[in-house]
Design a protein around this motif. Structure first.
Motif, PDB file in Angstrom:
ATOM      1  N   LYS A   9     -32.422  54.958  21.038  1.00 37.74           N
ATOM      2  CA  LYS A   9     -31.190  55.242  21.763  1.00 37.74           C
ATOM      3  C   LYS A   9     -31.527  56.105  22.958  1.00 37.74           C
ATOM      4  CE  LYS A   9     -28.023  54.954  17.880  1.00 37.74           C
ATOM      5  NZ  LYS A   9     -26.938  55.621  17.151  1.00 37.74           N
ATOM      6  N   TYR A  11     -30.173  58.847  25.226  1.00 42.70           N
ATOM      7  CA  TYR A  11     -29.127  59.845  25.316  1.00 42.70           C
ATOM      8  C   TYR A  11     -29.078  60.427  26.721  1.00 42.70           C
ATOM      9  CZ  TYR A  11     -29.392  59.541  20.271  1.00 42.70           C
ATOM     10  OH  TYR A  11     -29.400  59.085  18.984  1.00 42.70           O
ATOM     11  N   THR A  12     -27.884  60.778  27.134  1.00 46.23           N
ATOM     12  CA  THR A  12     -27.704  61.421  28.429  1.00 46.23           C
ATOM     13  C   THR A  12     -27.060  62.778  28.202  1.00 46.23           C
ATOM     14  OG1 THR A  12     -25.469  60.555  28.785  1.00 46.23           O
ATOM     15  CG2 THR A  12     -27.315  59.149  29.485  1.00 46.23           C
ATOM     16  N   ASN A  14     -24.252  63.554  29.038  1.00 42.61           N
ATOM     17  CA  ASN A  14     -22.843  63.316  28.732  1.00 42.61           C
ATOM     18  C   ASN A  14     -22.634  62.757  27.326  1.00 42.61           C
ATOM     19  OD1 ASN A  14     -22.092  64.141  31.308  1.00 42.61           O
ATOM     20  ND2 ASN A  14     -22.400  62.101  32.154  1.00 42.61           N
ATOM     21  N   SER A  15     -23.703  62.622  26.563  1.00 45.92           N
ATOM     22  CA  SER A  15     -23.573  62.111  25.204  1.00 45.92           C
ATOM     23  C   SER A  15     -22.760  63.081  24.359  1.00 45.92           C
ATOM     24  CB  SER A  15     -24.950  61.923  24.559  1.00 45.92           C
ATOM     25  OG  SER A  15     -25.657  60.899  25.194  1.00 45.92           O
ATOM     26  N   GLU A  44     -24.527  54.156  21.563  1.00 45.16           N
ATOM     27  CA  GLU A  44     -25.556  54.844  22.347  1.00 45.16           C
ATOM     28  C   GLU A  44     -25.071  56.126  23.007  1.00 45.16           C
ATOM     29  OE1 GLU A  44     -27.712  52.486  25.127  1.00 45.16           O
ATOM     30  OE2 GLU A  44     -28.495  51.171  23.575  1.00 45.16           O
ATOM     31  N   ASN A  45     -23.780  56.229  23.295  1.00 48.59           N
ATOM     32  CA  ASN A  45     -23.298  57.430  23.974  1.00 48.59           C
ATOM     33  C   ASN A  45     -22.971  58.570  23.001  1.00 48.59           C
ATOM     34  OD1 ASN A  45     -21.091  55.962  23.015  1.00 48.59           O
ATOM     35  ND2 ASN A  45     -19.729  56.744  24.587  1.00 48.59           N
ATOM     36  N   TRP A  46     -23.359  58.419  21.748  1.00 49.43           N
ATOM     37  CA  TRP A  46     -23.173  59.446  20.724  1.00 49.43           C
ATOM     38  C   TRP A  46     -24.519  59.812  20.117  1.00 49.43           C
ATOM     39  CZ3 TRP A  46     -18.854  62.045  18.865  1.00 49.43           C
ATOM     40  CH2 TRP A  46     -17.634  61.664  19.434  1.00 49.43           C
TER      41      TRP A  46
END
Length: 153
Positions: A9, A11-12, A14-15, A44-46
């Motif tokens: 994954k 991660y950014t 903003n995740s 993916e955003n978590w």
């Protein structure tokens, strides 16, 4: 020998963060498929982290904290974890929630009744920082109990 692709994954900054807590000792919880299913079904955003009663850290930085409620005797552990770490929004799921969601009615913000992998992506999609708004958005989803209405999947 067959090679399997690495699941990675990205991660950014903003995740959002999801903590899944097995409210008992590591040696029992590590074998729980519930926490593993949640860990593997987050988008993916978590960012998803798993914790156990004897391997836990501050939960206040997590957007959502979920408890795998496998045994009624873990109720006190859930209450103690909530009191000590003060998570923002909490939920529970598992066999005890499915059998009698009223046990945790005043302990967690919502419960997932039924199979978590069917509803978790929708819950995470509807997440907002405003707790009241978030609970209002998810309360009519099938399989969600927010304390006032039960809708089974």
């Amino acid at each position: 020998m067959q090679e399997y692709p690495l699941i990675e994954k990205k991660y950014t900054k903003n995740s959002r963060k999801l903590a899944v807590v097995f409210p008992n000792l590591y040696y029992g919880g590590v074998y729980s498929l519930g926490t593993l299913i949640i860990y593997n079904s987050t988008p993916e955003n978590w960012i998803c982290d798993r914790f156990y009663l004897d391997k836990i850290q501050d939960l206040s930085s997590y957007n959502l904290v979920g408890f795998s409620f496998q045994y009624e005797l873990d109720l006190n552990n859930i209450k103690q974890i909530k009191e000590k770490y003060k998570p923002k929004i909490t939920f529970a799921g598992g066999p005890v929630s499915n059998m009698n969601p009223l046990i945790l009615k005043d302990v967690v913000d919502f419960q997932i009744l039924g199979e978590v992998e069917n509803i978790l992506p929708k819950i995470l999609e509807l997440y907002t920082e405003d707790k009241k708004d978030f609970l209002k958005k998810i309360k009519n989803l099938p399989g969600i109990y927010t304390g006032d209405k039960i809708t089974y999947t």
